[in-house]
Design a protein around this motif. Structure first.
Motif, PDB file in Angstrom:
ATOM      1  N   ASP A  94     -83.325 -62.295  24.630  1.00  0.00           N
ATOM      2  CA  ASP A  94     -82.365 -63.341  25.025  1.00  0.00           C
ATOM      3  C   ASP A  94     -81.613 -62.953  26.292  1.00  0.00           C
ATOM      4  OD1 ASP A  94     -80.392 -62.216  22.168  1.00  0.00           O
ATOM      5  OD2 ASP A  94     -80.882 -61.241  24.070  1.00  0.00           O
ATOM      6  N   LEU A  95     -82.383 -62.408  27.274  1.00  0.00           N
ATOM      7  CA  LEU A  95     -81.707 -62.012  28.511  1.00  0.00           C
ATOM      8  C   LEU A  95     -81.171 -63.246  29.229  1.00  0.00           C
ATOM      9  CD1 LEU A  95     -84.106 -59.295  30.018  1.00  0.00           C
ATOM     10  CD2 LEU A  95     -82.286 -59.049  28.290  1.00  0.00           C
ATOM     11  N   THR A  96     -79.978 -63.109  29.797  1.00  0.00           N
ATOM     12  CA  THR A  96     -79.408 -64.222  30.571  1.00  0.00           C
ATOM     13  C   THR A  96     -78.900 -63.713  31.909  1.00  0.00           C
ATOM     14  OG1 THR A  96     -77.292 -63.811  29.470  1.00  0.00           O
ATOM     15  CG2 THR A  96     -78.661 -65.594  28.564  1.00  0.00           C
ATOM     16  N   ARG A  97     -78.997 -64.598  32.915  1.00  0.00           N
ATOM     17  CA  ARG A  97     -78.484 -64.269  34.243  1.00  0.00           C
ATOM     18  C   ARG A  97     -76.963 -64.395  34.224  1.00  0.00           C
ATOM     19  NH1 ARG A  97     -82.512 -65.519  38.375  1.00  0.00           N
ATOM     20  NH2 ARG A  97     -84.494 -66.075  37.413  1.00  0.00           N
ATOM     21  N   SER A  98     -76.339 -64.112  35.372  1.00  0.00           N
ATOM     22  CA  SER A  98     -74.865 -64.207  35.450  1.00  0.00           C
ATOM     23  C   SER A  98     -74.396 -65.622  35.120  1.00  0.00           C
ATOM     24  CB  SER A  98     -74.404 -63.835  36.859  1.00  0.00           C
ATOM     25  OG  SER A  98     -75.085 -62.688  37.276  1.00  0.00           O
ATOM     26  N   ASP A  99     -75.222 -66.627  35.462  1.00  0.00           N
ATOM     27  CA  ASP A  99     -74.786 -68.016  35.192  1.00  0.00           C
ATOM     28  C   ASP A  99     -75.133 -68.468  33.773  1.00  0.00           C
ATOM     29  OD1 ASP A  99     -77.606 -69.719  36.869  1.00  0.00           O
ATOM     30  OD2 ASP A  99     -77.470 -68.363  35.142  1.00  0.00           O
ATOM     31  N   GLY A 100     -75.655 -67.558  32.967  1.00  0.00           N
ATOM     32  CA  GLY A 100     -75.944 -67.890  31.569  1.00  0.00           C
ATOM     33  C   GLY A 100     -77.332 -68.446  31.350  1.00  0.00           C
TER      34      GLY A 100
ATOM     35  N   SER B 152     -73.808 -42.852  19.503  1.00  0.00           N
ATOM     36  CA  SER B 152     -73.986 -43.765  20.637  1.00  0.00           C
ATOM     37  C   SER B 152     -75.330 -44.468  20.540  1.00  0.00           C
ATOM     38  CB  SER B 152     -73.898 -42.988  21.962  1.00  0.00           C
ATOM     39  OG  SER B 152     -75.038 -42.167  22.121  1.00  0.00           O
ATOM     40  N   VAL B 153     -75.457 -45.511  21.353  1.00  0.00           N
ATOM     41  CA  VAL B 153     -76.708 -46.284  21.393  1.00  0.00           C
ATOM     42  C   VAL B 153     -77.108 -46.449  22.853  1.00  0.00           C
ATOM     43  CG1 VAL B 153     -75.456 -48.485  21.409  1.00  0.00           C
ATOM     44  CG2 VAL B 153     -77.799 -48.435  20.542  1.00  0.00           C
ATOM     45  N   THR B 154     -78.422 -46.319  23.135  1.00  0.00           N
ATOM     46  CA  THR B 154     -78.924 -46.580  24.482  1.00  0.00           C
ATOM     47  C   THR B 154     -79.368 -48.037  24.549  1.00  0.00           C
ATOM     48  OG1 THR B 154     -79.677 -44.305  24.841  1.00  0.00           O
ATOM     49  CG2 THR B 154     -80.724 -46.006  26.178  1.00  0.00           C
ATOM     50  N   ALA B 155     -78.838 -48.765  25.521  1.00  0.00           N
ATOM     51  CA  ALA B 155     -79.220 -50.167  25.702  1.00  0.00           C
ATOM     52  C   ALA B 155     -79.836 -50.304  27.088  1.00  0.00           C
ATOM     53  CB  ALA B 155     -77.996 -51.068  25.570  1.00  0.00           C
ATOM     54  N   GLY B 156     -80.899 -51.083  27.170  1.00  0.00           N
ATOM     55  CA  GLY B 156     -81.548 -51.246  28.466  1.00  0.00           C
ATOM     56  C   GLY B 156     -82.221 -52.588  28.570  1.00  0.00           C
ATOM     57  N   ILE B 157     -82.605 -52.939  29.791  1.00  0.00           N
ATOM     58  CA  ILE B 157     -83.351 -54.166  30.011  1.00  0.00           C
ATOM     59  C   ILE B 157     -84.472 -53.887  31.010  1.00  0.00           C
ATOM     60  CG2 ILE B 157     -81.417 -55.751  29.542  1.00  0.00           C
ATOM     61  CD1 ILE B 157     -81.405 -56.086  32.701  1.00  0.00           C
TER      62      ILE B 157
ATOM     63  N   VAL C 138     -86.657 -62.082  41.491  1.00  0.00           N
ATOM     64  CA  VAL C 138     -86.242 -60.875  40.754  1.00  0.00           C
ATOM     65  C   VAL C 138     -85.333 -59.957  41.586  1.00  0.00           C
ATOM     66  CG1 VAL C 138     -88.231 -59.445  41.416  1.00  0.00           C
ATOM     67  CG2 VAL C 138     -87.103 -59.082  39.199  1.00  0.00           C
ATOM     68  N   GLU C 139     -85.592 -59.871  42.894  1.00  0.00           N
ATOM     69  CA  GLU C 139     -84.812 -58.930  43.713  1.00  0.00           C
ATOM     70  C   GLU C 139     -83.352 -59.362  43.863  1.00  0.00           C
ATOM     71  OE1 GLU C 139     -87.765 -56.034  44.187  1.00  0.00           O
ATOM     72  OE2 GLU C 139     -85.597 -56.035  44.608  1.00  0.00           O
ATOM     73  N   SER C 140     -83.076 -60.623  43.580  1.00  0.00           N
ATOM     74  CA  SER C 140     -81.681 -61.087  43.746  1.00  0.00           C
ATOM     75  C   SER C 140     -80.942 -61.147  42.408  1.00  0.00           C
ATOM     76  CB  SER C 140     -81.685 -62.488  44.387  1.00  0.00           C
ATOM     77  OG  SER C 140     -82.318 -63.388  43.482  1.00  0.00           O
ATOM     78  N   VAL C 141     -81.609 -60.747  41.335  1.00  0.00           N
ATOM     79  CA  VAL C 141     -80.962 -60.796  40.016  1.00  0.00           C
ATOM     80  C   VAL C 141     -80.044 -59.576  39.849  1.00  0.00           C
ATOM     81  CG1 VAL C 141     -81.339 -60.769  37.527  1.00  0.00           C
ATOM     82  CG2 VAL C 141     -82.922 -62.032  38.998  1.00  0.00           C
ATOM     83  N   ASN C 142     -78.804 -59.806  39.412  1.00  0.00           N
ATOM     84  CA  ASN C 142     -77.871 -58.695  39.170  1.00  0.00           C
ATOM     85  C   ASN C 142     -78.182 -58.088  37.796  1.00  0.00           C
ATOM     86  OD1 ASN C 142     -75.792 -57.053  38.348  1.00  0.00           O
ATOM     87  ND2 ASN C 142     -74.167 -58.372  39.171  1.00  0.00           N
ATOM     88  N   LEU C 143     -79.028 -57.037  37.797  1.00  0.00           N
ATOM     89  CA  LEU C 143     -79.507 -56.501  36.517  1.00  0.00           C
ATOM     90  C   LEU C 143     -78.407 -55.842  35.692  1.00  0.00           C
ATOM     91  CD1 LEU C 143     -83.064 -55.023  36.898  1.00  0.00           C
ATOM     92  CD2 LEU C 143     -82.353 -57.256  36.261  1.00  0.00           C
ATOM     93  N   GLN C 144     -77.423 -55.264  36.371  1.00  0.00           N
ATOM     94  CA  GLN C 144     -76.317 -54.655  35.633  1.00  0.00           C
ATOM     95  C   GLN C 144     -75.616 -55.729  34.797  1.00  0.00           C
ATOM     96  OE1 GLN C 144     -72.855 -52.513  37.470  1.00  0.00           O
ATOM     97  NE2 GLN C 144     -74.471 -51.018  37.937  1.00  0.00           N
ATOM     98  N   GLN C 145     -75.405 -56.911  35.418  1.00  0.00           N
ATOM     99  CA  GLN C 145     -74.749 -58.005  34.692  1.00  0.00           C
ATOM    100  C   GLN C 145     -75.619 -58.486  33.538  1.00  0.00           C
ATOM    101  OE1 GLN C 145     -71.552 -58.937  35.246  1.00  0.00           O
ATOM    102  NE2 GLN C 145     -71.961 -59.902  33.234  1.00  0.00           N
ATOM    103  N   VAL C 146     -76.935 -58.530  33.767  1.00  0.00           N
ATOM    104  CA  VAL C 146     -77.853 -58.951  32.694  1.00  0.00           C
ATOM    105  C   VAL C 146     -77.763 -57.967  31.522  1.00  0.00           C
ATOM    106  CG1 VAL C 146     -80.277 -59.354  32.108  1.00  0.00           C
ATOM    107  CG2 VAL C 146     -79.415 -60.070  34.341  1.00  0.00           C
ATOM    108  N   LEU C 147     -77.688 -56.661  31.861  1.00  0.00           N
ATOM    109  CA  LEU C 147     -77.564 -55.636  30.806  1.00  0.00           C
ATOM    110  C   LEU C 147     -76.254 -55.821  30.038  1.00  0.00           C
ATOM    111  CD1 LEU C 147     -78.374 -52.982  29.356  1.00  0.00           C
ATOM    112  CD2 LEU C 147     -77.318 -51.728  31.267  1.00  0.00           C
ATOM    113  N   LEU C 148     -75.138 -56.010  30.767  1.00  0.00           N
ATOM    114  CA  LEU C 148     -73.836 -56.184  30.095  1.00  0.00           C
ATOM    115  C   LEU C 148     -73.844 -57.440  29.228  1.00  0.00           C
ATOM    116  CD1 LEU C 148     -71.482 -55.147  33.053  1.00  0.00           C
ATOM    117  CD2 LEU C 148     -72.253 -53.751  31.104  1.00  0.00           C
TER     118      LEU C 148
END
Ligand SMILES: Cc1cc2nc3c(=O)[nH]c(=O)nc-3n(C[C@H](O)[C@H](O)[C@H](O)COP(=O)(O)OP(=O)(O)OC[C@H]3O[C@@H](n4cnc5c(N)ncnc54)[C@H](O)[C@@H]3O)c2cc1C
Length: 356
Positions: A168-174, A190-195, A204-214
């Motif tokens: 259920d990955l979502t971009r910054s705009d949801g 602790s838990v390791t979370a990744g995407i 893909v190059e313009s996607v903010n992956l850190q935000q997608v992970l959060l």
């Protein structure tokens, strides 16, 4: 090998030795490491849960299929095993330039001032592979790659034996984004979370992956007892060359292994198994070359690697464009709603066999 010495040159990555992050080891990686008698401290993962927001399907895995291991433990165990078999381990040492003698690679200049001469060299300097690029390796631009990022958060469910695959990955705009996330219990509060997102996603190059992970961690924080303010470590976004997209992987006196040779799985991004397997195959052909007193056995490396990884590479070249397309965005989450789809995803993307 009598009369021959082996040196391991390893530049310590910035986070090595104090990382909380874990890797999911699949059966192949775990089995190969056992064959190499690498002593691992890991905990077994017995179930996989496919989640799509609040929906989810949990599937039991066959025993011995998956393990969680801390990156630091794995690296320390590999160094120790290398020392045990007589390898000179040069930690915190960077190979800065190749030594070329009459057109042949004959070792490396390390830390800009010391020459390490070698009859044969195995290059395994990771996805960026500056040393490999120096020798002419390159990633084919027409083939897909993956982009991934991970981090660790405190969790009171770190002793769980379930890995969560978030569909259920979502971009910054949801809006939904192709790819998947994971939540892996580290076993140390602790838990390791990744995407991971395929490059076949058009922008893909313009996607903010850190935000997608959060966003992903936020979606699953309740399920995993994660306090969003308890971030322990956040990795950098990394490109993962996959599916045999990098070449050449051998020369007259060298072979390339691991991410530097794009051995990571093209669908799941699981790469430790490809790195260990290619390392073993590289060791075999170099040992044969030393034994025979000629470099001919090195030529076998490509076909050995294709025999080991070819099936997944072919599947990746067919499925990655589909997964990055909007069809993938809508098809993947089915695995959180249907047992049939969950099993199909486990078998195809994760190449994992089930209990039944
Ligand atoms: C965010 C993320 C999460 C991942 N999670 C998983 C997972 O859960 N399970 C899994 O199986 N795979 C996972 N992977 C893939 C996995 O990390 C890689 O496939 C694997 O680490 C490849 O191993 P390697 O030895 O080829 O490269 P690396 O692990 O990158 O190691 C390369 C080593 O070479 C050293 N080095 C680089 N240049 C030089 C130089 N010039 N001189 C000396 N040393 C040098 C580096 O410091 C490093 O120690 C993940 C990847 C990413 C990006």
């Amino acid at each position: 090998m009598r009369g021959h010495s082996v040196a391991l040159v390893e530049q310590r990555p910035p986070d090595r030795g104090r990382s909380h992050r874990s890797w999911l080891l699949n059966y192949e990686a775990f089995n190969d490491l056992q064959i190499l008698e690498v002593k691992l401290r890991s905990h077994e993962i017995a179930n996989v849960r496919f989640s799509h927001h609040h929906a989810g399907i949990e599937r039991p895995l066959r025993a011995g299929t998956a393990y969680a291991i801390s990156q630091d433990n794995l690296f320390a165990a590999l160094r120790q095993r290398s020392r045990d078999v007589g390898v000179e381990v040069l930690e915190d040492t960077r190979a800065t330039a190749p030594i070329i003698d009459r057109g042949f690679l004959r070792g490396a200049l390390v830390d800009n001032d010391r020459e390490l001469h070698a009859e044969y060299t195995v290059i395994a300097d990771g996805a960026n592979s500056t040393f490999g690029r120096n020798l002419g390796t390159y990633r084919r631009r027409d083939l897909p790659y993956l982009i991934a990022i991970n981090g660790t958060w405190s969790s009171n469910l770190s002793n769980s034996t379930t890995v969560d695959i978030a569909l259920d990955l979502t971009r910054s705009d949801g809006s939904p984004l192709a790819g998947y996330g994971w939540l892996l219990p580290n076993g140390n509060d602790s838990v390791t979370a990744g995407i991971v997102v395929p490059s076949t996603v058009r922008d893909v190059e313009s996607v903010n992956l850190q935000q997608v992970l959060l966003n992903m961690v936020n979606t699953h924080a309740d399920t995993w007892g994660v306090d969003l303010d308890s971030l322990l470590e956040l990795g950098r976004e990394r490109r993962l060359p996959v599916g045999g997209s990098v070449g050449p992987i051998l020369g007259p006196t060298f072979v390339v292994a691991g991410d530097a040779a794009s051995t990571a799985d093209p669908l799941s991004g699981i790469g430790v198994s490809g790195a260990v397997r290619s390392g073993r195959l590289a060791g075999n052909v170099v040992a044969d070359a030393i034994g025979e007193g000629a470099s001919a056995p090195l030529q076998r490396y490509s076909s050995d690697l294709s025999a080991a990884l070819g099936r997944r590479r072919r599947l990746g070249r067919v499925l990655l464009p589909v997964l990055g397309h909007k069809f993938g965005r809508f098809a993947l989450p089915l695995a959180a709603h249907s047992r049939f789809a969950a099993d199909a995803l486990l078998r195809s993307t994760f190449d994992t066999s089930l209990n039944d």
